[in-house]
Motif scaffolding. Sequence first.
Motif, PDB file in Angstrom:
ATOM      1  N   TRP A 101      -4.742   1.070  -2.046  1.00 16.73           N
ATOM      2  CA  TRP A 101      -4.318   0.985  -0.656  1.00 16.73           C
ATOM      3  C   TRP A 101      -2.838   0.654  -0.531  1.00 16.73           C
ATOM      4  CZ3 TRP A 101      -6.694   3.311   2.905  1.00 16.73           C
ATOM      5  CH2 TRP A 101      -8.084   3.454   2.855  1.00 16.73           C
TER       6      TRP A 101
ATOM      7  N   THR B  79      -8.665  -1.227  -6.262  1.00 14.20           N
ATOM      8  CA  THR B  79      -8.755  -0.898  -4.837  1.00 14.20           C
ATOM      9  C   THR B  79      -7.523  -1.391  -4.084  1.00 14.20           C
ATOM     10  OG1 THR B  79     -11.168  -1.049  -4.948  1.00 14.20           O
ATOM     11  CG2 THR B  79     -10.152  -1.167  -2.766  1.00 14.20           C
TER      12      THR B  79
ATOM     13  N   ALA C 169      -1.253   7.110   4.643  1.00 12.08           N
ATOM     14  CA  ALA C 169      -2.382   7.293   5.559  1.00 12.08           C
ATOM     15  C   ALA C 169      -2.016   6.829   6.968  1.00 12.08           C
ATOM     16  CB  ALA C 169      -3.600   6.526   5.042  1.00 12.08           C
ATOM     17  N   ALA C 170      -1.288   5.712   7.054  1.00 16.03           N
ATOM     18  CA  ALA C 170      -0.871   5.226   8.370  1.00 16.03           C
ATOM     19  C   ALA C 170       0.095   6.199   9.033  1.00 16.03           C
ATOM     20  CB  ALA C 170      -0.224   3.846   8.225  1.00 16.03           C
TER      21      ALA C 170
ATOM     22  N   GLY D 139      -1.921   3.532   1.532  1.00 13.09           N
ATOM     23  CA  GLY D 139      -1.932   3.006   2.891  1.00 13.09           C
ATOM     24  C   GLY D 139      -0.774   3.464   3.757  1.00 13.09           C
TER      25      GLY D 139
END
Length: 308
Positions: free
Chosen positions: A20, A16, A27-28, A24
């Motif tokens: 991310w 996990t 996605a940001a 991450g």
Amino acid sequence: MPASEGAPAARQRHRTLWFWIFVGPFAAGLALFTYVPLAWSVYLSFFDAHNTVSPSDFVGLANYAELLGDASFRSSLVTFAVFTVFVVPATFALSLALALAVGRLRVARAFFRSVFFLPTACSYVVAATVWKLSLFNGVRFGLANTVLGWFGAEPVAWLAEADPPWYWLVIVSVRLWLQTGFYMVLFLAGLQRIPPRLYEAAALDGARPGWQTFRHITFPALRSTSVAVVLLLVVNAFQAFDEFYNLLSDQRGYPPYARPPLVHLYYIALGQGQDLGLGSAGAVLLALVIAVATILQARWSGLGRRED
């Protein structure tokens, strides 16, 4: 036992964490540069936002009512409809024909697939500039007018006149050149998914190769690919901007004809008035039209329905 039970949980936390780490930042960036501007555009559409992105004068649905009552905006939707009628069937037929032709090749298949796909990597701005200055520049030295001159025809002002509307030939041809290769690849992928045993069974039943086989086997087997291609073509037609703006605009500005929705909204939001509220309302309306058209077309074509 506790240590052995904790090992899978630790591995899961480890996966996990790395998920991310890799996902991450993307996605940001997606949230920051896509979803936040979209949400802010919807917010602006309910305000009087002249020359500002932080308005305070709430006007409700007034921007939407003004835009729907604007004859120029309705005319831009008609321009989109005409563009769609031209470019969607032409791109669909040409890309399917190229896929069938390339799929039948026994030698140099990868070469021709790359040649037809290569224009997809070209910028719309660059392609429109080449079309405007070299192919359809409206003087007798342009390629199109040079060819017409061989047959004794007079030079044609391809982009300077609205009657007859020769500009449609220029706009549609550049869009065909830019996007046909991409959809050809999609059809090639669909053709590779057709089991050869279908053609073998058809041959045993007496089906003749060519149109009969294409009509009863190939085209029905490409149903899901065809629906996806049409959906993408319609959405991309709604988003047409670069070829229209770069082909038709000049030092005097953009002519009053052939304005698709994005060009019209561009002049509303970034023109002299800089009415960002009205432009945002138009963007929301355009997004709703795209969503409704996509849903209706998907329902009509049965996209996602289990095939027999």
